[in-house]
Design an enzyme around this catalytic site. Structure first.
Site, mmCIF file in Angstrom:
data_model
loop_
_atom_site.group_PDB
_atom_site.id
_atom_site.type_symbol
_atom_site.label_atom_id
_atom_site.label_comp_id
_atom_site.label_asym_id
_atom_site.label_seq_id
_atom_site.Cartn_x
_atom_site.Cartn_y
_atom_site.Cartn_z
ATOM 1 N N LYS A 13 -73.977 90.354 48.367
ATOM 2 C CA LYS A 13 -73.928 89.040 47.698
ATOM 3 C C LYS A 13 -72.785 88.177 48.248
ATOM 4 C CE LYS A 13 -73.089 90.706 43.568
ATOM 5 N NZ LYS A 13 -73.004 92.155 43.800
ATOM 6 N N ARG A 88 -73.034 88.158 34.831
ATOM 7 C CA ARG A 88 -73.206 89.606 34.946
ATOM 8 C C ARG A 88 -73.607 90.229 33.615
ATOM 9 N NH1 ARG A 88 -69.575 90.451 39.579
ATOM 10 N NH2 ARG A 88 -69.409 92.610 40.194
ATOM 11 N N ARG A 128 -65.656 98.945 53.464
ATOM 12 C CA ARG A 128 -65.226 97.572 53.214
ATOM 13 C C ARG A 128 -63.691 97.481 53.206
ATOM 14 N NH1 ARG A 128 -67.789 94.023 48.449
ATOM 15 N NH2 ARG A 128 -66.716 95.385 46.981
ATOM 16 N N ARG A 161 -60.152 97.849 48.823
ATOM 17 C CA ARG A 161 -60.074 97.278 47.477
ATOM 18 C C ARG A 161 -59.889 98.411 46.479
ATOM 19 N NH1 ARG A 161 -64.850 93.037 46.082
ATOM 20 N NH2 ARG A 161 -64.905 94.189 44.125
ATOM 21 N N ARG A 172 -68.642 101.460 38.545
ATOM 22 C CA ARG A 172 -69.179 100.101 38.673
ATOM 23 C C ARG A 172 -70.703 100.114 38.710
ATOM 24 N NH1 ARG A 172 -66.375 98.171 43.836
ATOM 25 N NH2 ARG A 172 -67.368 96.152 43.468
HETATM 26 P P1 AMP Z 1 -67.025 91.615 42.546
HETATM 27 O O1 AMP Z 1 -66.103 91.152 43.605
HETATM 28 O O2 AMP Z 1 -68.092 90.615 42.197
HETATM 29 O O3 AMP Z 1 -67.602 92.985 42.831
HETATM 30 O O4 AMP Z 1 -66.158 91.769 41.214
HETATM 31 C C1 AMP Z 1 -65.063 92.662 41.171
HETATM 32 C C2 AMP Z 1 -64.723 92.979 39.710
HETATM 33 O O5 AMP Z 1 -64.370 91.774 39.027
HETATM 34 C C3 AMP Z 1 -65.847 93.586 38.897
HETATM 35 O O6 AMP Z 1 -65.952 94.981 39.065
HETATM 36 C C4 AMP Z 1 -65.418 93.199 37.493
HETATM 37 O O7 AMP Z 1 -64.354 94.018 37.030
HETATM 38 C C5 AMP Z 1 -64.864 91.808 37.697
HETATM 39 N N1 AMP Z 1 -65.910 90.772 37.579
HETATM 40 C C6 AMP Z 1 -66.401 89.965 38.565
HETATM 41 N N2 AMP Z 1 -67.337 89.135 38.076
HETATM 42 C C7 AMP Z 1 -67.444 89.409 36.762
HETATM 43 C C8 AMP Z 1 -68.257 88.901 35.710
HETATM 44 N N3 AMP Z 1 -69.168 87.927 35.921
HETATM 45 N N4 AMP Z 1 -68.092 89.430 34.474
HETATM 46 C C9 AMP Z 1 -67.185 90.397 34.232
HETATM 47 N N5 AMP Z 1 -66.401 90.938 35.169
HETATM 48 C C10 AMP Z 1 -66.521 90.453 36.435
#
Ligand code: AMP
Length: 219
Positions: A13, A88, A128, A161, A172
Site C-alpha cells: 500500500k 482501518r 523492509r 521498523r 499486526r
Molecule cells: P502502517 O505504516 O500503515 O503499517 O502503520 C503502522 C502502525 O501505525 C500500525 O501498526 C498501527 O499501530 C498504527 N496505525 C496506522 N494507521 C492506523 C489506523 N488507521 N488506525 C489505527 N492505528 C493505525
C-alpha cells in the site's frame, strides 16, 4: 478520484501510494506516516501512539482520526487524494464518511484491497528498511538504497521498523484479521471494493493498479 488502499501490512500500500503521489501528483494521506512523524517529534500524540505501534496494536481511533481529519482540511472539496492505511476500523470509516458528507466534500470513490498470503507478508516485511530521519522506505531485495544502510534522499541511517520484527508482524496480522478485514464487507456493500494481488513486483503492481483505476474512471 478519492482512493482508499486497504490490505495487510507489507502488501504494498505505502509503496504504491508513493508512486501515485510522484507520478500522478495526487496527495497521499498515510496514517502510519503521520503517526511515525508524531513519534519522531515526540509530541503528546506521538508519545501515546508509540506504545500501541511498537506492540503491533492499532492506535486508538480518536488519535488517528484527529490526525487524518486535520490533514484533510488542506484538501479541496472535490480534490483527488489517496488514503494509505486509513481507515482501518469500521468506526474510522464511518467517521470519515460523516465528515466528508458533513462538509460537502466528495465521497470515497474506490477502495482497493491488496491481497496477500500471511506467510508472504512475514517474508516481505523482514526485508523492509526505513530511514530513521525522513521515513523513506526501502527493501533489501525490491527497493534497494544506493548505499547499504543509508537513505538515498537524506543520508539518514536505515533501520528495521520496530514493528517489523517477526513477533510483532504476527500480532499486526491478527489485528488486521480481527479489526480491519470487517471493513472489506462494509465497502463491498457500498459497491466500492476492488481486489488486487499484493504479491506482484512493484512496477507490475503499479500497472495493475493504474489499469484498475482507469476502469473506475480515472482520467
Ligand atoms: P502502517 O505504516 O500503515 O503499517 O502503520 C503502522 C502502525 O501505525 C500500525 O501498526 C498501527 O499501530 C498504527 N496505525 C496506522 N494507521 C492506523 C489506523 N488507521 N488506525 C489505527 N492505528 C493505525
Amino acid at each position: 478520484m478519492r482512493i482508499v488502499l486497504l490490505g495487510p501490512p507489507g502488501a504494498g500500500k505505502g509503496t504504491q501510494a508513493d508512486l501515485l503521489r510522484k507520478r500522478l501528483e495526487v496527495p497521499v494521506l498515510s496514517s502510519g506516516d503521520l503517526l511515525r512523524e508524531a513519534v519522531r517529534r515526540g509530541d503528546p500524540v506521538g508519545q501515546e501512539a508509540s506504545r500501541y505501534m511498537e506492540s503491533g496494536a492499532l492506535v486508538p481511533d480518536d488519535v488517528v482520526v484527529g490526525l487524518i481529519l486535520e490533514r484533510l482540511r488542506s484538501i479541496g472539496p472535490s480534490q483527488s487524494f489517496v488514503l494509505d492505511g486509513f481507515p482501518r476500523t469500521e468506526h474510522q470509516a464511518r467517521v470519515l464518511e460523516e465528515r466528508l458528507a458533513g462538509e460537502g466534500q466528495a465521497p470515497i470513490d474506490v477502495v482497493v484491497d491488496f491481497q496477500m498470503e500471511e506467510e508472504k507478508v512475514v517474508e516481505r516485511l523482514a526485508g523492509r528498511r526505513i530511514c530513521g530521519a525522513c521515513g523513506t522506505v526501502y527493501h533489501l531485495r525490491t527497493l534497494r538504497p544506493a548505499r547499504a544502510d543509508r537513505c538515498d534522499r537524506c543520508g539518514g541511517r536505515l533501520e528495521v521498523r520496530e514493528d517489523d520484527r517477526p513477533e510483532t508482524i504476527r500480532r499486526r496480522l491478527a489485528v488486521y484479521r480481527e479489526q480491519t478485514e470487517p471493513l472489506l464487507e462494509h465497502y463491498e456493500q457500498q459497491g466500492k471494493l476492488r481486489r488486487l494481488s499484493g504479491e506482484m513486483e512493484i512496477e507490475a503492481q503499479y500497472q495493475a493498479l493504474i489499469d484498475l483505476l482507469h476502469r473506475e474512471g480515472l482520467r
